[in-house]
Design a protein around this motif. Structure first.
Motif, short mmCIF file in Angstrom:
data_model
loop_
_atom_site.label_atom_id
_atom_site.label_comp_id
_atom_site.label_asym_id
_atom_site.label_seq_id
_atom_site.Cartn_x
_atom_site.Cartn_y
_atom_site.Cartn_z
N LEU A 1 0.85 -1.19 0.00
CA LEU A 1 0.00 0.00 0.00
C LEU A 1 0.88 1.23 0.00
O LEU A 1 1.65 1.47 0.94
N MET A 2 0.78 2.02 -1.07
CA MET A 2 1.53 3.26 -1.19
C MET A 2 0.56 4.42 -1.02
O MET A 2 -0.39 4.56 -1.79
N PHE A 3 0.80 5.24 -0.01
CA PHE A 3 -0.14 6.29 0.36
C PHE A 3 0.44 7.67 0.10
O PHE A 3 1.53 8.01 0.57
N ALA A 4 -0.28 8.47 -0.68
CA ALA A 4 0.13 9.85 -0.96
C ALA A 4 -0.36 10.76 0.17
O ALA A 4 -1.54 11.10 0.24
N SER A 5 0.55 11.14 1.05
CA SER A 5 0.21 12.02 2.16
C SER A 5 0.64 13.45 1.82
O SER A 5 0.72 13.81 0.65
N THR A 6 0.90 14.25 2.82
CA THR A 6 1.14 15.68 2.60
C THR A 6 2.14 16.22 3.62
O THR A 6 2.28 15.68 4.74
N ASP A 7 2.83 17.30 3.25
CA ASP A 7 3.71 17.96 4.21
C ASP A 7 2.91 18.76 5.23
O ASP A 7 3.48 19.29 6.20
N LEU A 8 1.60 18.83 5.07
CA LEU A 8 0.76 19.53 6.04
C LEU A 8 0.55 18.74 7.32
O LEU A 8 -0.17 19.17 8.21
N VAL A 9 1.19 17.56 7.43
CA VAL A 9 1.19 16.86 8.72
C VAL A 9 2.07 17.61 9.72
O VAL A 9 1.99 17.37 10.92
N TYR A 10 2.90 18.53 9.23
CA TYR A 10 3.72 19.37 10.11
C TYR A 10 3.00 20.68 10.40
O TYR A 10 2.09 21.07 9.68
#
Length: 231
Positions: free
Chosen positions: A162-171
């Motif tokens: 499973l490859m998940f496209a997340s975001t730098d907005l987790v910071y």
């Protein structure tokens, strides 16, 4: 190119039909490509989104050029509000299926994973409008942190990548430079909160990986007129 049909989540006729298909698929015979290697079963979620269009296009191009890593591919592309208009010139002769999938419907997600048992799933589908997520935090969590997706993989295909496209907005934007883990800050908006929560679920899998993407800019579109950039 094939297209499934239903209403709501996965285009599945009924829970009874989904259960029957799930039971039937519990020990499927793995089809072989002409080279004798097992065909790869791949799902790309969010195929009609800005990023999804480019990923789907690259996959189809690789499939038309002989497959991936020497293996032919059975590709399933999911969408929700906009069905991708994949040009016949690209999909001609390829095993590509479009499936309407609602991330808020766990039964549809479970039926899809149970029937296909993918070797790999590239999860790009999301509610990416930060303002919309901020205005409806419950909806943002439901769509951007679909727990049932991870649960279905654990149950039906635990070896799936499973490859998940997340975001730098987790910071939070206040304590740079950042380290990948642990994320010690609290995301500054509901979109980041939901994405971070799903990162934690993905990394519970045997083969789960996360890509934190930043502000992406590129060509307008591949198949659909979706604007100039991702956000």
């Amino acid at each position: 190119m094939k297209k499934s049909s239903s209403s709501g989540g996965l285009k599945s006729p009924s829970p009874r039909d989904a259960s029957a298909r799930s039971a039937k698929a519990s020990s499927p015979a793995t089809p072989l490509s002409p080279t004798g290697a097992a065909r790869l079963r791949v799902i790309i979620s969010g195929g009609s989104g800005w990023l999804g269009q480019f990923v789907v296009h690259e996959f189809l191009s690789a499939m038309a050029s002989g497959g991936i890593a020497g293996r032919e591919v059975d590709l399933t592309v999911t969408y929700y509000s906009n069905e991708p208009s994949l040009p016949p010139a690209i999909t001609q002769g390829l095993n590509c299926m479009l499936v309407k999938l609602d991330l808020a419907e766990s039964t549809g997600i479970e039926a899809l994973i149970a029937s296909i048992k993918p070797h790999a799933l590239i999860h790009l589908a999301a509610e990416s409008r930060v303002g919309v997520c901020q205005a409806n935090r419950e909806m943002a969590m439901r769509l951007n942190c679909p727990f049932s997706l991870v649960e279905a993989i654990q149950q039906h295909c635990p070896k799936c990548l499973l490859m998940f496209a997340s975001t730098d907005l987790v910071y939070d934007g206040e304590r740079a430079p950042y380290k990948p883990f642990p994320v010690k800050s609290i995301p500054c908006n509901a979109y980041g909160v939901a994405k971070l929560a799903f990162e934690m679920e993905v990394l519970k899998l045997r083969y789960g990986c996360v890509f934190r993407l930043s502000n992406m800019i590129g060509p307008n579109f591949r198949f659909e007129r979706k604007g100039h950039k991702f956000l």
